[in-house]
Motif scaffolding. Structure first.
Motif, short mmCIF file in Angstrom:
data_model
loop_
_atom_site.label_atom_id
_atom_site.label_comp_id
_atom_site.label_asym_id
_atom_site.label_seq_id
_atom_site.Cartn_x
_atom_site.Cartn_y
_atom_site.Cartn_z
N MET A 1 0.79 -1.17 0.01
CA MET A 1 0.09 -0.15 0.01
C MET A 1 0.79 1.23 -0.03
SD MET A 1 -2.84 1.20 2.70
CE MET A 1 -3.99 -0.12 2.14
N LYS A 2 0.35 2.06 -0.93
CA LYS A 2 1.26 3.43 -0.91
C LYS A 2 0.83 4.43 0.14
CE LYS A 2 2.16 3.14 -5.89
NZ LYS A 2 2.01 3.80 -7.20
N HIS A 3 1.70 5.37 0.48
CA HIS A 3 1.40 6.40 1.38
C HIS A 3 0.12 7.16 1.11
CE1 HIS A 3 5.10 6.01 3.74
NE2 HIS A 3 5.77 5.96 2.33
N GLU A 4 -0.30 7.36 0.06
CA GLU A 4 -1.34 8.30 -0.37
C GLU A 4 -2.54 7.35 -0.28
OE1 GLU A 4 1.39 7.51 -2.73
OE2 GLU A 4 2.07 9.61 -2.61
N GLU A 5 -2.51 5.99 -0.39
CA GLU A 5 -3.54 5.17 -0.07
C GLU A 5 -4.08 5.19 1.30
OE1 GLU A 5 -3.15 2.07 -4.05
OE2 GLU A 5 -1.97 1.80 -2.21
#
Length: 163
Positions: A1-5
């Motif tokens: 999971m990316k930071h933005e997600e």
């Protein structure tokens, strides 16, 4: 999971997915998360204060030097549980230098202002977003009577100082 997600999911912690995820965390992890969230909230409200003060300073007329710092003094607020100290929603001083101005009431007489009149003045003259940010910051990090909140515009730092 990316930071933005992850940020998008955390932006809505009351959604069923986030509630279910939070319920599965151990208490120690929840305490750590709460501490980090409080720190992030405090930093977020500080940034709102900087942004609103910067906007106010930019609107000031004149060709003189730009404001370097703004100062807020404390005020007593009546709440359901008694009196509390918070930040005044009005800028006490805009300073064009690093020097802290004299914020003492040297030539004015203090007088009691009826609660309704004070609320009306806040409603008419205070910046609502700035007022909310100051109130939230005071609830997260309560000031003492003699404290002054300094907003340093070149560095975007909000600090509490003693005059």
């Amino acid at each position: 999971m990316k930071h933005e997600e992850l940020a998008a999911l955390l932006a809505e912690p009351t959604t069923p997915l986030m509630r279910a995820a939070l319920r599965t965390l151990p208490p120690k992890t929840l305490e750590t998360l709460a501490t980090v969230a409080d720190q992030a909230a405090e930093q977020g409200w500080r940034q709102v204060i900087v942004d609103r003060v910067r906007a106010f300073a930019d609107e000031q007329p004149g060709d003189g030097s730009q404001a370097v710092a703004a100062y807020f003094t404390t005020t007593e607020q009546r709440t359901g549980s008694g009196m509390s100290v918070g930040w005044s929603p009005f800028i006490a001083a805009l300073a064009p230098s690093e020097e802290m101005p004299d914020l003492r009431h040297t030539e004015s007489t203090a007088r009691m202002v009826p609660v309704g009149e004070a609320a009306r003045a806040e409603e008419d003259f205070a910046d609502p977003r700035l007022t909310e940010a100051l109130q939230r910051l005071a609830s997260l990090d309560p000031p003492a009577h003699a404290d002054v909140l300094r907003v340093h515009l070149p560095t975007s730092r909000v600090t509490r100082v003693k005059p």
